[in-house]
Design a protein around this motif. Structure first.
Motif, short mmCIF file in Angstrom:
data_model
loop_
_atom_site.label_atom_id
_atom_site.label_comp_id
_atom_site.label_asym_id
_atom_site.label_seq_id
_atom_site.Cartn_x
_atom_site.Cartn_y
_atom_site.Cartn_z
N LEU A 91 -25.89 18.15 4.62
CA LEU A 91 -25.66 17.53 3.04
C LEU A 91 -24.52 18.26 2.63
CD1 LEU A 91 -28.46 17.78 0.08
CD2 LEU A 91 -25.88 18.21 -0.14
N PRO A 92 -23.44 17.43 2.42
CA PRO A 92 -22.09 18.02 1.84
C PRO A 92 -22.32 18.26 0.51
CG PRO A 92 -21.91 15.60 2.37
CD PRO A 92 -23.23 16.24 2.84
N ILE A 93 -21.70 19.30 -0.26
CA ILE A 93 -21.52 19.60 -1.57
C ILE A 93 -20.05 19.51 -1.86
CG2 ILE A 93 -22.03 21.40 -3.36
CD1 ILE A 93 -24.29 22.48 -1.37
N VAL A 94 -19.56 18.69 -2.60
CA VAL A 94 -18.24 18.51 -3.12
C VAL A 94 -17.89 18.75 -4.69
CG1 VAL A 94 -16.43 16.78 -3.16
CG2 VAL A 94 -18.13 16.90 -1.24
N GLN A 95 -16.98 19.29 -5.02
CA GLN A 95 -16.52 19.49 -6.46
C GLN A 95 -14.91 19.50 -6.52
OE1 GLN A 95 -18.02 22.69 -8.68
NE2 GLN A 95 -18.02 21.37 -10.73
#
Length: 236
Positions: A91-95
């Motif tokens: 699960l990629p976490i992007v910001q």
């Protein structure tokens, strides 16, 4: 107490989010955007090993959303080779146009995900001033993760999943309502419709089911912004 705005997108796993839909996400002004397990899945892959070859295309689509959405994107899941060379469901976490981290699914299904190994990442993250737990798919049944959540007093959990076809719509609501009460948590579940499989996104809290997709919406794209009151998990 803090109010967190969480946008969830019950989105068809095989369809891109259009520029118009990205604009809608931006206008939500949410702190978080949650996408379902298996999104984005644009390629017909015969195995997780083959699907991992498309890792960059999956991530590029999430970064495209991040160009105009400043919040944290918990971006569905895709297969990839991790730093140790193991095939995982991640699960990629992007910001802010940065791929910050990955959560790796701890309980992959041997029958549905051949060759995929259990992930070893943390299950608890701090982003956007919020301390939260993550679950993907079969992780929901993983008692070791739940023990960690309890030990760390985790109040809000994001659950990215496929619908469990063993349960009816009504049974699903009862199951998650009971789970949220038993664990004393806010649980936000996001599913994506795919090939006739139902999607039953919902928000359950200790007080019951706060929001759910309607029975007639199981096969539809649904965008919803939730306001969640948290007591212990907000850090700012």
């Amino acid at each position: 107490m803090a109010v967190i705005k969480i946008a969830i997108y019950q989105k068809n796993l095989h369809k891109r989010i259009s520029p118009e839909e990205i604009s809608k996400i931006q206008q939500s002004k949410a702190h978080f955007l949650i996408l379902p397990e298996g999104f984005p899945h644009f390629f017909q892959s015969e195995s997780p090993e083959n699907a991992a070859k498309h890792e960059k295309e999956y991530q590029d689509h999430l970064l495209e959303i991040s160009e105009t959405f400043p919040g944290v994107i918990l971006g569905g899941s895709h297969y990839r080779k991790n730093e140790e060379g193991h095939l995982v469901s991640a699960l990629p976490i992007v910001q802010s146009l940065v791929l910050v981290d990955f959560y790796e699914k701890k309980s992959p299904s041997a029958s549905k995900e051949p060759g995929v190994v259990p992930g070893k990442t943390e299950s608890i993250f701090i982003m956007g001033g919020l301390r939260f737990g993550l679950l993907v798919g079969e992780d929901l049944e993983n008692e070791a993760i739940w023990k960690e959540f309890k030990k760390e007093d985790i109040e809000i959990i994001f659950y990215l999943s496929y619908a469990d076809e063993k349960r009816s719509y009504e049974e699903d609501l009862t199951y998650f309502e009971s789970l949220a009460k038993e664990k004393s948590i806010h649980l936000i579940r996001v599913c994506g419709p795919s090939e006739g499989k139902p999607a039953r996104s919902l928000y359950a809290s200790p007080s019951g089911i706060n929001w759910k997709v309607g029975k007639v919406e199981e096969d539809k794209d649904v965008f919803k912004t939730l306001s969640v009151n948290v007591m212990r998990s907000y850090l700012l």
